[in-house]
Motif scaffolding. Structure first.
Motif, PDB file in Angstrom:
ATOM      1  N   SER A 115      31.473  44.760  39.335  1.00  0.00           N
ATOM      2  CA  SER A 115      30.228  44.001  39.437  1.00  0.00           C
ATOM      3  C   SER A 115      30.201  42.894  38.394  1.00  0.00           C
ATOM      4  O   SER A 115      30.554  43.102  37.230  1.00  0.00           O
ATOM      5  N   THR A 116      29.812  41.681  38.813  1.00  0.00           N
ATOM      6  CA  THR A 116      29.634  40.543  37.920  1.00  0.00           C
ATOM      7  C   THR A 116      28.449  39.719  38.412  1.00  0.00           C
ATOM      8  O   THR A 116      27.844  40.032  39.443  1.00  0.00           O
ATOM      9  N   ASN A 145      28.874  36.289  39.131  1.00  0.00           N
ATOM     10  CA  ASN A 145      29.677  35.071  39.262  1.00  0.00           C
ATOM     11  C   ASN A 145      28.958  33.946  39.998  1.00  0.00           C
ATOM     12  O   ASN A 145      29.408  32.803  39.978  1.00  0.00           O
ATOM     13  N   ASP A 161      32.321  34.756  34.672  1.00  0.00           N
ATOM     14  CA  ASP A 161      32.416  35.957  35.501  1.00  0.00           C
ATOM     15  C   ASP A 161      33.379  35.753  36.658  1.00  0.00           C
ATOM     16  O   ASP A 161      34.002  36.712  37.142  1.00  0.00           O
ATOM     17  N   GLY A 162      33.528  34.515  37.100  1.00  0.00           N
ATOM     18  CA  GLY A 162      34.503  34.231  38.148  1.00  0.00           C
ATOM     19  C   GLY A 162      35.913  34.574  37.728  1.00  0.00           C
ATOM     20  O   GLY A 162      36.744  34.957  38.572  1.00  0.00           O
ATOM     21  N   LYS A 166      36.413  38.247  38.342  1.00  0.00           N
ATOM     22  CA  LYS A 166      36.586  38.478  39.779  1.00  0.00           C
ATOM     23  C   LYS A 166      37.987  38.076  40.239  1.00  0.00           C
ATOM     24  O   LYS A 166      38.653  38.832  40.972  1.00  0.00           O
ATOM     25  N   ASP A 167      38.457  36.914  39.786  1.00  0.00           N
ATOM     26  CA  ASP A 167      39.762  36.424  40.221  1.00  0.00           C
ATOM     27  C   ASP A 167      40.906  37.304  39.724  1.00  0.00           C
ATOM     28  O   ASP A 167      41.846  37.615  40.473  1.00  0.00           O
ATOM     29  N   GLN A 188      41.068  40.630  41.576  1.00  0.00           N
ATOM     30  CA  GLN A 188      41.618  40.457  42.917  1.00  0.00           C
ATOM     31  C   GLN A 188      43.124  40.271  42.866  1.00  0.00           C
ATOM     32  O   GLN A 188      43.861  40.820  43.705  1.00  0.00           O
ATOM     33  N   HIS A 224      34.498  43.599  45.141  1.00  0.00           N
ATOM     34  CA  HIS A 224      33.634  42.952  44.158  1.00  0.00           C
ATOM     35  C   HIS A 224      32.226  42.827  44.715  1.00  0.00           C
ATOM     36  O   HIS A 224      32.032  42.494  45.890  1.00  0.00           O
ATOM     37  N   ARG A 225      31.220  43.115  43.853  1.00  0.00           N
ATOM     38  CA  ARG A 225      29.831  42.954  44.248  1.00  0.00           C
ATOM     39  C   ARG A 225      29.048  42.298  43.119  1.00  0.00           C
ATOM     40  O   ARG A 225      29.377  42.464  41.937  1.00  0.00           O
TER      41      ARG A 225
END
Length: 476
Positions: free
Chosen positions: A255-256, A258, A265-266, A269-270, A273, A293-294
């Motif tokens: 969870s972020t 982004n 925060d991106g 996430k990146d 992934q 990701h949520r």
């Protein structure tokens, strides 16, 4: 920074001085083992318990048969490789010694490499690198009493059928993976005393031109904050989270926010992934689990509606908050136990929470008590007054490090022992014998003394239950 005393005391927890002095011998032993079992959690306890919440007279709770058994002593289990023991502070130090004397020494031949984290000096080790220190990397398993919270920390609740859960839909644990590095916890903040421009400047080491960003044009007094994180730590966080999810065969969520912090925060996430696609996607799909990701607000809503049974990877502050949310759901404004716990709990008690630090490769594990040093109880203990401190997380802390040691060594007897200890602890509580924090939940905030045990009585009750189970299962 964590200061660690240079002097290392080699001790045998079973009184047998037989530690492995050769790192090559230890590594060889690990390299040649083949395992057919998986690291387990306490989830096998959740399905077939009988609730025993009836009120019991004082004698039935507080009086136990002698722990000594006429059947004779149980043969000790030899643990092939050592663990690293990091002794903590205050009440956790007191409880840990009682548990070692009554639940470890009598049953295990175990060498420990001992650090005293309270009376320490000489060596400084960054908190986030504790799990990567040479000693832990050599032996791969550590147990730590409460002092600090380094690295990627996984916290998971311990469920008992007679301890009510305020969120009734939570049937399985929700394991929080907290990235305990950077962000607000290593931020630089400042009070702005008057009008002026706030800028953020990055100066490259290679001599290139600095990057200068405008933050805010202050028209009057205010406050400012700058924080950071690094790719290496985020990637290690992702690896640890994927490893923990795969070992439990649970789905993983990150969870972020982004949508607001598109770059900061991106980046989390990146990187998650990338790690998933490169190393874990096929393995997850083969076991019908997944990574997703949520947004943090969506994830909080999902957590309240779900039945549990997943890993929730959180950034530093989010993990701090959400782990407390899962262990504490407000139904009261005060608690008679500690000043810091002002609410009753969703999964039971702050003492019903495991805490695990896992290296990015999943090989090195440190387990610790999740409830801190319990300072208020320690002050009472120092005065010779009675305390009723919940020690349950210590038993499940043992579950984590002994299971990991058993997995690395291929030691099925050790695995069976720790599952018996786990069952003994839960069985003791579900028989009506518990500490005050749990009795408050089971019987109400004005619970009388007859319904709970003090610190030592509860440990004795678990020890008695353990010996009963071991004698029952021992071959004739």
């Amino acid at each position: 920074m964590l200061a660690i005393r240079l002097k290392l005391r080699y001790s045998s927890m079973a009184g047998v001085a037989s530690f492995i002095s050769s790192s090559s011998a230890s590594a060889s032993s690990l390299a040649t083992k083949k395992f057919s079992f998986q690291l387990t959690s306490n989830r096998h306890l959740f399905n077939s318990r009988v609730s025993l919440t009836m009120r019991m007279p004082s004698a039935s709770i507080r009086c136990f048969a002698s722990i000594a058994s006429s059947s004779g002593p149980i043969a000790k289990i030899r643990v092939q490789n050592p663990i690293v023991e990091m002794d903590g502070d205050e009440m956790t130090r007191v409880i840990w010694k009682m548990i070692k004397d009554k639940l470890i020494y009598p049953y295990l031949e175990l060498d420990t490499k001992y650090y005293d984290l309270v009376n320490c000096s000489n060596i400084l080790v960054p908190e986030t690198e504790l799990v990567y220190t040479p000693l832990l990397c050599r032996y791969n398993v550590a147990v730590k009493c409460a002092t600090i919270t380094p690295g990627t920390v996984f916290r998971e609740p311990i469920l008992c059928t007679n301890i009510p859960r305020i969120v009734p839909g939570w049937k399985k644990p929700i394991c929080i993976g907290r990235h305990a590095f950077g962000d607000q916890y290593r931020a630089t903040d400042a009070i702005i005393n008057g009008p002026g421009k706030q800028k953020m400047v990055f100066v490259p080491e290679n001599g290139e031109a600095p990057t200068e960003l405008d933050v805010y044009d202050f028209k009057g007094p205010g406050i400012a904050l700058a924080m950071y994180n690094v790719d290496q730590s985020i990637r290690a966080f992702a690896e640890s989270s994927m490893s923990m999810a795969f070992s439990n065969k649970w789905p993983l969520y990150l969870s972020t926010k982004n949508t607001i912090l598109k770059k900061y925060d991106g980046r989390f996430k990146d990187i998650f992934q990338e790690v998933y696609e490169e190393k874990w996607k096929q393995q997850f799909e083969e076991h019908s689990i997944w990574y997703e990701h949520r947004l943090i607000d969506d994830m909080v809503a999902y957590a309240l509606k779900s039945e549990g049974g997943y890993i929730w990877a959180c950034k530093n502050y989010d993990g701090d908050v959400q782990s407390d949310l899962l262990s504490q759901v407000t139904i009261s404004t005060t608690s008679s136990l500690t000043k810091s716990v002002l609410v009753y709990v969703g999964f039971g008690s702050l003492g019903l929470m495991t805490s695990v630090l896992l290296s990015s490769d999943g090989k090195t594990l440190e387990a610790q008590a999740a409830h801190g040093t319990v300072t208020r109880h320690f002050r009472l203990h120092q005065k010779g007054q009675e305390t009723s401190t919940n020690s349950v997380c210590f038993y499940f802390c043992m579950d984590k490090w002994t299971c990991h040691r058993a997995q690395l060594d291929g030691n099925l007897k050790l695995l069976e022992f720790v599952h018996t200890l786990e069952d003994s602890c839960i069985g003791t509580i579900e028989s009506g014998k518990m500490t005050k924090d749990l009795a408050i939940l089971a019987h109400g905030p004005k619970v009388s003394r007859e319904f709970y045990l003090n610190t030592g009585e509860f440990i004795d009750a678990v020890a008695h239950k353990l010996q009963e189970k071991l004698h029952t299962s021992a071959p004739v």
